[in-house]
Every structure is written in structure tokens, then in C-alpha cells.
Design a protein around this motif. Sequence first.
Motif, PDB file in Angstrom:
ATOM      1  N   HIS A   1     -12.162  -4.602  -2.057  1.00 39.30           N
ATOM      2  CA  HIS A   1     -12.604  -5.534  -1.014  1.00 39.30           C
ATOM      3  C   HIS A   1     -14.032  -6.001  -1.274  1.00 39.30           C
ATOM      4  O   HIS A   1     -14.382  -7.153  -1.005  1.00 39.30           O
ATOM      5  CB  HIS A   1     -12.511  -4.833   0.345  1.00 39.30           C
TER       6      HIS A   1
ATOM      7  N   TYR B   1      -4.402   7.689   5.737  1.00 34.89           N
ATOM      8  CA  TYR B   1      -5.076   6.962   4.660  1.00 34.89           C
ATOM      9  C   TYR B   1      -4.795   5.464   4.750  1.00 34.89           C
ATOM     10  O   TYR B   1      -5.628   4.628   4.432  1.00 34.89           O
ATOM     11  CB  TYR B   1      -4.664   7.505   3.293  1.00 34.89           C
TER      12      TYR B   1
ATOM     13  N   GLY C   1      -5.176  11.646  -1.460  1.00 33.30           N
ATOM     14  CA  GLY C   1      -4.994  10.455  -0.631  1.00 33.30           C
ATOM     15  C   GLY C   1      -6.286   9.687  -0.416  1.00 33.30           C
ATOM     16  O   GLY C   1      -6.279   8.461  -0.288  1.00 33.30           O
ATOM     17  N   ALA C   2      -7.409  10.416  -0.404  1.00 32.22           N
ATOM     18  CA  ALA C   2      -8.702   9.780  -0.116  1.00 32.22           C
ATOM     19  C   ALA C   2      -9.067   8.759  -1.175  1.00 32.22           C
ATOM     20  O   ALA C   2      -9.940   7.915  -0.984  1.00 32.22           O
ATOM     21  CB  ALA C   2      -9.793  10.837  -0.019  1.00 32.22           C
TER      22      ALA C   2
ATOM     23  N   ARG D   1       0.184  -0.293  -9.445  1.00 37.23           N
ATOM     24  CA  ARG D   1      -0.971  -1.181  -9.267  1.00 37.23           C
ATOM     25  C   ARG D   1      -2.103  -0.679 -10.146  1.00 37.23           C
ATOM     26  O   ARG D   1      -2.528   0.479 -10.041  1.00 37.23           O
ATOM     27  CB  ARG D   1      -1.391  -1.180  -7.798  1.00 37.23           C
TER      28      ARG D   1
ATOM     29  N   LEU E   1       0.837  -1.194   0.000  1.00 41.10           N
ATOM     30  CA  LEU E   1       0.000   0.000   0.000  1.00 41.10           C
ATOM     31  C   LEU E   1       0.878   1.253   0.000  1.00 41.10           C
ATOM     32  O   LEU E   1       0.637   2.199  -0.751  1.00 41.10           O
ATOM     33  CB  LEU E   1      -0.911  -0.019   1.228  1.00 41.10           C
TER      34      LEU E   1
ATOM     35  N   ASP F   1      -7.163   4.150   7.128  1.00 43.55           N
ATOM     36  CA  ASP F   1      -8.484   4.056   6.480  1.00 43.55           C
ATOM     37  C   ASP F   1      -8.571   2.806   5.607  1.00 43.55           C
ATOM     38  O   ASP F   1      -9.599   2.133   5.548  1.00 43.55           O
ATOM     39  CB  ASP F   1      -8.750   5.287   5.623  1.00 43.55           C
ATOM     40  N   CYS F   2      -7.469   2.527   4.893  1.00 39.85           N
ATOM     41  CA  CYS F   2      -7.469   1.354   4.014  1.00 39.85           C
ATOM     42  C   CYS F   2      -7.638   0.080   4.813  1.00 39.85           C
ATOM     43  O   CYS F   2      -8.389  -0.813   4.439  1.00 39.85           O
ATOM     44  CB  CYS F   2      -6.158   1.279   3.226  1.00 39.85           C
TER      45      CYS F   2
ATOM     46  N   SER G   1     -11.102  -0.323   5.838  1.00 41.24           N
ATOM     47  CA  SER G   1     -12.003  -0.724   4.771  1.00 41.24           C
ATOM     48  C   SER G   1     -11.839  -2.207   4.456  1.00 41.24           C
ATOM     49  O   SER G   1     -12.713  -2.828   3.892  1.00 41.24           O
ATOM     50  CB  SER G   1     -11.762   0.115   3.519  1.00 41.24           C
ATOM     51  N   LYS G   2     -10.702  -2.764   4.812  1.00 39.04           N
ATOM     52  CA  LYS G   2     -10.507  -4.194   4.541  1.00 39.04           C
ATOM     53  C   LYS G   2     -10.857  -5.049   5.742  1.00 39.04           C
ATOM     54  O   LYS G   2     -10.707  -6.263   5.706  1.00 39.04           O
ATOM     55  CB  LYS G   2      -9.050  -4.450   4.182  1.00 39.04           C
ATOM     56  N   GLY G   3     -11.283  -4.463   6.823  1.00 40.98           N
ATOM     57  CA  GLY G   3     -11.637  -5.247   7.997  1.00 40.98           C
ATOM     58  C   GLY G   3     -10.432  -5.664   8.803  1.00 40.98           C
ATOM     59  O   GLY G   3     -10.531  -6.448   9.733  1.00 40.98           O
TER      60      GLY G   3
ATOM     61  N   TYR H   1      -7.274   6.305  -2.159  1.00 39.76           N
ATOM     62  CA  TYR H   1      -6.793   4.938  -1.877  1.00 39.76           C
ATOM     63  C   TYR H   1      -7.712   4.136  -0.945  1.00 39.76           C
ATOM     64  O   TYR H   1      -8.010   2.985  -1.252  1.00 39.76           O
ATOM     65  CB  TYR H   1      -5.331   4.982  -1.421  1.00 39.76           C
ATOM     66  N   PRO H   2      -8.179   4.737   0.164  1.00 42.86           N
ATOM     67  CA  PRO H   2      -9.163   3.970   0.959  1.00 42.86           C
ATOM     68  C   PRO H   2     -10.359   3.562   0.118  1.00 42.86           C
ATOM     69  O   PRO H   2     -10.842   2.441   0.220  1.00 42.86           O
ATOM     70  CB  PRO H   2      -9.563   4.957   2.057  1.00 42.86           C
ATOM     71  N   ALA H   3     -10.786   4.469  -0.804  1.00 38.63           N
ATOM     72  CA  ALA H   3     -11.945   4.150  -1.642  1.00 38.63           C
ATOM     73  C   ALA H   3     -11.607   2.999  -2.580  1.00 38.63           C
ATOM     74  O   ALA H   3     -12.398   2.057  -2.740  1.00 38.63           O
ATOM     75  CB  ALA H   3     -12.360   5.382  -2.436  1.00 38.63           C
TER      76      ALA H   3
ATOM     77  N   TRP I   1      -0.683  -5.887 -10.037  1.00 40.15           N
ATOM     78  CA  TRP I   1       0.554  -5.138 -10.222  1.00 40.15           C
ATOM     79  C   TRP I   1       0.982  -5.224 -11.677  1.00 40.15           C
ATOM     80  O   TRP I   1       0.920  -6.274 -12.294  1.00 40.15           O
ATOM     81  CB  TRP I   1       1.656  -5.676  -9.307  1.00 40.15           C
TER      82      TRP I   1
ATOM     83  N   HIS J   1      -9.404   0.645  -2.194  1.00 37.58           N
ATOM     84  CA  HIS J   1      -9.293  -0.612  -1.453  1.00 37.58           C
ATOM     85  C   HIS J   1     -10.647  -1.131  -1.003  1.00 37.58           C
ATOM     86  O   HIS J   1     -10.877  -2.334  -0.961  1.00 37.58           O
ATOM     87  CB  HIS J   1      -8.331  -0.439  -0.275  1.00 37.58           C
ATOM     88  N   ARG J   2     -11.529  -0.185  -0.677  1.00 33.22           N
ATOM     89  CA  ARG J   2     -12.866  -0.606  -0.265  1.00 33.22           C
ATOM     90  C   ARG J   2     -13.577  -1.273  -1.436  1.00 33.22           C
ATOM     91  O   ARG J   2     -14.167  -2.340  -1.309  1.00 33.22           O
ATOM     92  CB  ARG J   2     -13.649   0.609   0.241  1.00 33.22           C
TER      93      ARG J   2
END
Lengths: 836, 114
Positions: free
Chosen positions: B58, A54, B47-48, B76, A15, A57-58, A61-63, B50-52, B66, B54-55
Amino acid sequence: MKWPRWFKGSSHSSLDEEMQFHIEQHAERLMRGGCTREEAMRKARLEFGSVASYREDCRQSKGLAFLDQLRADLQFAVRILRKQPGLSATAILFLAVAVGANSAFFAFVNAYGLRPLPIQGADRHFDLLGENNKKERIFRFSKPQYEALRGQAASAAQLYSLERSTLPLVEERIRRAAVEVVSENFFPLLVGTPNPDGAVLSHAGWKRLFHRDPQIVGRRVRLGSNFFTISGVAPESFTGVEAVIPDFWIPHSLRPLVAAPQLPEDLQVGGILEPGVPLEQARARLSAGIQSLSEGLPEDERIQALNAESRKVVSRDDEPNGLVVGIAAFPFVLLLVVACANLASLYLAGASSRQRELAIRIAIGANRWRLVRQLMTEALLLAVIGAVAASMLAVGSLQSLQSFLFQLVTRFGMNFVPVSPDWRIFAVSLLLAVLSALLFGLLPSLEATDSVREGRPSVMARSSRPTLMRRGLLVTQTASSLVLLVLAGVLLENANHFDNMNPGFALDGLFDSDHDGELRSYSNRLEALPAVIAVTGVGRVPLRGIMERRTATIGGKQARLFHNYVDHRYFETMQIPLVEGRNFTLAEAHNQLPVAVISEATSKRFWPGRSAIGQSFRFEGSPQLYEVTGVARDVVNSFFFIGLDPTFVYLPAVAGSAEIRSLIVRARQVDARFVGELQRLCLSVTPQSYCEPGSMTGIAWMQRLPVHIASQVATALGVLSVVLSCVGLYGVVAFLVERRKREAGIRLALGASRANVMLAMSSPSVKSLLFGIGVGLLPCFVAAKFAESAVAYLRLSQPLVFVGAPLLLLVVGVAAALLPARRAASVDPSQTLRHD
Amino acid sequence: MEPPIPVLPGTLDLLILKAVSLSQEHGYGILLRIEQISGGALSIEQGALYPALHRLEHQGLLAGEWGVSENNRKARFYSLTPSGRKRLKDDSAGWERIVTAMSAALRATAEGIE
């Protein structure tokens, strides 16, 4: 504590790499716009924002955050448990004892009701049973029936047969040997080894009879009058298909050496289904030629229906096993309830003393669920440690428990399938411990974090009165303990009562002697032994079970009378005095004339206030009028729990008639030499049957044993539960006292007496104790009433138990509450008031 | 040029799905693509993203793997999965409805509701 790397998320670095790539790409773009490299990188980082945040946060989001929190919870739980070693040790001990007792109980259920039979294809094993026209079950088949059934079963199932007998193993000493004569396919089918050509010794038999003699294979041993070569010893894991392990398996080809050929075979039949064949199909196949099986047999021996009953384990389904196990499990479960209620109290105390910590965590943003989870993690951690301790305790005590519970069968030289530990015991311990943890952990966690929900996470929250939940827990544990105590008391009382019960005749020196051969000559030879005083013939041996009953018209009434056939020497041999009239004579007994001796109770019941001598009675379905010649003193003929016979009629017969089936011997001196003499005599008369001279003292012991075992187990559980309750009570009051020290100080400073303070500190708990005793007595009374109607002869109405048990609990409980309360009364007001 | 407006809460996922549906992209590419297709009107907190991403990955809407970027760097790349495609279709329709309804509501005049 160190944790493996994977625990803290493995996607960590990739990540970072991904975000780093982003920042660099952006910087390059900015550089194309004219920035210097450093400037571009700085700007790119700035625009990107906090990488760390972040990243978090990741993970969320993955638990993965859950794992992180779990790790933190666990780490924190370990720390907390170590910080309160007293509480932790108590909790683990409680769990170990209560769960361990349940696991040990389960070990027995497991060994007989869950573990697969130690045979090939255990999951396809079934028993074959017949049914006659009266719907009575037929457990045994004749040789021709078995052969016919085997033919019919072909391609659906393979049948095997076994026939049990007991032979004397003749060495310097004569010992009992249990033998199973098995069909030729028994070993090939069930074990996968070829049919042996000699006797196969079971591991248990090898151990019991030959002390694991390594040179046993190939030796010839004498069973009855014949010699058998031992062709092998079965592995310890193979215990056969029954709960009782035989000493020898003998192939069917050698049956003529076991029993006289003219004796018809009496075969127990089982089988293994062919793979993929449903049981119903095998049953249908077997039932096809059912009519031809029973030609020429008497009506009630004819097989009307066949049942193939699946049996994958040692125990059979047909007995009311489930109910028995359920009833027996009840006190164990109750002990667990006591332990859980106690743990919950202690845990609640522990959790509410952490109000401050919880309040701080809420202040920095934890929600209630998060706190409950933390507290639950601690409880579960305790549960896992407790489960390990419990399984160790259970497994460690199995050996001695087994020899205690099975002393009856081992004393008579029988081998029972051993209760050996396996993974299931640990699984059950873990399951019970985790369930307990949920019980004792969840409620207090909810209660302790309750203030959060109401939005008053006050550091100063100091409710010192026992809450409703705390009172509820105290009541529960007291009530459960009381039920256990009363149960133990009732059983002890009954055991004691049986012990002190005099059967009415002298047991010492009395032997019964089962014998397959001709009784009259055997009786004469017995009498010739120098140590023998008297020999008498009986239909049924007293104390060996319940006597038969027959409906009769007696004294103008219809009644069911207990009765037995005895010869003219019975009263003399048994030393039962006649209180009135005379005994029957040899001539009367020999001709089975219609005369009878009745018991005193019978006389009083049917001819009250007058003599029964000369009166007569008649059995239903027979025109014969029996005349009463004598009245004998009341004795216990059936069971101690029935007590003196409510009615009893002795009818005349002599050895040699069909009615007389056993002999009873009174000897001058009973020792090993005498028993040996008796066995040798028996061997010379009927070499193919093992005569076990059963001492009447032993028979009486055997009758009392189950009650003794039950009362001892119940007492152990009762004592344990009281100890747990008291420790719990002590802990809770100690905790309350600790929190109310200031109050105690103020009270003392204001002039309260020490007694007053002690009372104030302990009275809420004592009130709960009293209430719990009341709550516990109620089901005891209800159960007692129910049991009294279900088990006719149980003694239940002893005031001693119903008054004594609550009193004991009260005294011990109050002591446990006052002990810590004394500490409150001895505080120095000036000290406590300065505190905090 | 007007300053870019921040994306409405909840719409970032939809924008990412749309951008990835046009071509397989790495994170930075997705950012540029969104800027491009919105005509530069929408800005995303970088940055926001990346959480999105990955969510969504998931949830099985995106598939990440990659690969090598145009300038020979390890990166990636994200592409749409079948369920991501379906979600994009559903959510686009939903968005259209909201926009229509909102526009109609905002166009309403005092005379119109008499």
C-alpha cells in the motif's frame, strides 16, 4: 439496508487465497518432515494464527477499515434517524426552509451573475465602453464610430452592435414591443445562424404578444407604421445579451422601417474576442485610432479612452452589484444561522440523551473521535436529505417568487431573463446544508462526548442545567431572530408610511404622456378628447425620480433648490392650491419671464415670519433675478421616502420650449377605452414611438413597490425565524423537562407549587432568551444609527419597532418555553420517583 | 540449537524488504528466506507477515503480482519497487547505526566512563 458488494472490500477473496496458499505450503513442508496430511494441516493452521484477525489487519493497513466504519456509521445513523422521527423531521424541515430560502436567493444571483450568457463564446464576450474628458462613461456609439472600431478590431475581436427602441405593435389593441435593431453579424456571431431577412421574435415575445401562435412564422405584423415579416422565433434558451429580453430582433438592413433615417444611430457595442487573444490586446488594437473617432463632436461627447470590459454573464460589473447582493443576502444568511443554532440545540439535546449509549461504546473501546464521527455522520445524513428537500422547495417556488419580484417589469410589458433552475442550485443547497451540518453537528458532538475526554464516561451523568454551549445557542438564535424581526419591522413601518403618505395632489385621473414629437399641437389634440379635463406641460414628471437641484442665492443665503419647469396650467391640472399670491400668466410662461412660484416650505425657510411675495432670488451663474409671485402648498415631487419637498421652485415655460419635455393630462374617467384613444392619437402623430400613458397612480405604486417587496420578503424571513426559534426553544425546554422530571417530582413531593416548578423548569431558557434579546438589540441600534446616516430619509427611530419586536419575541418565546414546562408541573410525584 | 527469538517490533518491515530484495518471492517464500538468512535465529509469527506485506504494498515499497509457484500453484509474488529499494538502503543504514550505538553502550565498563 443492502450495500453493493464493493463496499465491503474487493480484495477479500484474493487475500484468503494468498493465506490459504501459505498454510498449504507450510503443511507440505511439515508432511515432508513425516506428519500425516491432517496433522500437517492442523499444525500449519495453528502456527499461522487467526486468518480472520490478520484479514482485518490487512484491511486496516489498506485504509479499507474506514469504509467499513463509514458503512456501519451510516447504517447506524439511518437507524437512529428512524428511531427519532420527530427530531429528524424537524431537522429536515428546518434545513429545507432555511437552506431553501438561501438557495432561492442564490438562484437569482446565479441567473444574472453566474450563468454564462446564452451565446457562442460567452467566455470571450465583452462590452465596449468609451470615456470622455471628464472620465464619464460613454455607453453608445454612432454608426461611423462603430464601423471604424469594427475595422480596427479585425483579427483581435469581432464587434456587433445593437440599438434598442420601443415601438407600438398595432393590432386590434396597441401594445408595447421592445425592439433591438442588431448588426448583420449579430446572429451569425452569437448564435451561429444566418442573418435573418425579417424580424426574429424572441420566445418571451412570442409568448407575451402572440400566445405561442404556432402559425406566427411568415406572418406580417405592424410595428409603428410599417409591416415586418416574422422570419422565425428564437429558442427559449436564447435570451440575447441583456437582462431584458426584447420582443423582436430586427436586422440592421430594416432599420429605416424602425426609425427615421435622419435620426442618428445610437449603438451599444459588444464583441467576442478571437480565440487566444487577450482582452488587453483587443483593447489596445481598438484604441489605436481613437482620436479620429470623435472629430467634430462637442467636447464632452469625444471619446478619450476605450474600455473593453469582459462580461460573461447577464449582469454588468460596473454597478455596485457585490455590495447590493451582500446586503440583500444578509437576512437570508441570518435565517440560516437561526436554523443552525436551533438544530444545534435540538441535536445537543438528542446527543446528550444518548449518554448511556455513548458510555457503552466507550466502555467497549471506541475512542472519542469515533463517537464524534458517528454523530457527525448522522448530522451529514440529515444535511443531504435536507439539501434535497431544500432544492425542491427552492426550485418549486422560483416561478412564483419571480413573478412576485418582477411584477414591476412584467406590468410594463417587459420580459426579464427567467430565473430557471440548474445543477448549481442543488450544489449550493448541498454545500449550505453540509456547512450547516458541520455547524450544528460538530459542536454538540464535541460537547456530548466531552465527558469521555475527562475520563468520566458515567452512565449516570445527568447534568440537567443548560450548559454554556446550550445557553450560547439560545442566545444566538434569539439575537438573530430579533435582528430579522427588527429589520422586517423597520421595512414594514416604512412601507406603511409611504402608503399613507399623501403626495399633496390627487393622483386619480392623472396621466403623464411621453411624446417624441412636437408637444404643442399634441397638447391641443389631447385637450380635444372629450374625457380630458386639463393638460399641462412640465419639464420633469413628478414622482418619476428625483428632481434637479440648482444652487441659488435666496433670502441672503446660498442653497441648493429643487426646481421644475411648468406651464401656467400646472397648478390647476395637478390640483395644487396656491396659499398666497398668484400663479404665473400665459404671457409670463410664454416669454419665460423671471417669475416663480415657490413651495410653502421654501417660503418658510428663507423668509420666516414674513411674506415671500415680491421677494427675489438668483441662480448661480445667471444674473437674472426671479421674483416670487406665489406660494404653493407643499407636495411630494421626488420620492416618497424623501417626503414633502424640503425646497421647491416652479419656473415658467410653455409646451414648445426646450424646457418642457412631457405632458400631464387630467382625465374625467380613466379606463381601457380612454387609454386606447390616447394611444391611437399618439400613433397618428408619431407612429414610430410607443406612447405609454403612465397613470400617476401607477407611478406612485412603482415607487412604493420596492419597499413593499423588501418588507414582505423581510417579514417572511422574520416570521420564519421566529417560528424556527420557538420550535427550537420548545424542543429544548421539553427535553430539559423530560430529564428533570424526577427533580420536578421531588419538588412537588416536597410541597412546591405547580407555578414554582414551571418557573424552575423554564427559567434558565427564559434567561437566555432575555439575554439574547439584549444581545440582538445592540447590533440593531448600531445598524440603525449607521443606516440613518447612510440613507438620509429612512425612518428608523420608531419606538414601536424597537420595543414591539423584542416584546413579540419574548412573549412567543416564553410561551414556547412554558408549554413543555407545564408538563413537568403536572407529573405525578409517585410515578416519576418510581421511574428508573 | 538455541530457540529462535521473536523479531523486534518495527524490524519486520526491514526483514521483508531485505528478503524480497534478494529474489522475487511469495509470502511463504519470504518467511523461509528470513529464517534462512538469519540462520534460523529469527522467527516470525506466520500470519503477521500478511498485514505487513499489504501495508508495504500500500505504501508503494513492494509490488505484488499473481504468478505460478514452483509446484504449479497460483501464488502472489512480491518484488521490490525503486522506492522500496531506497527505503531498504536508508533503514539498513539506520539499523547499523543503532546496532553500533547499542553495542558501544553495552560494552561500556565502569572504568571506561571515568
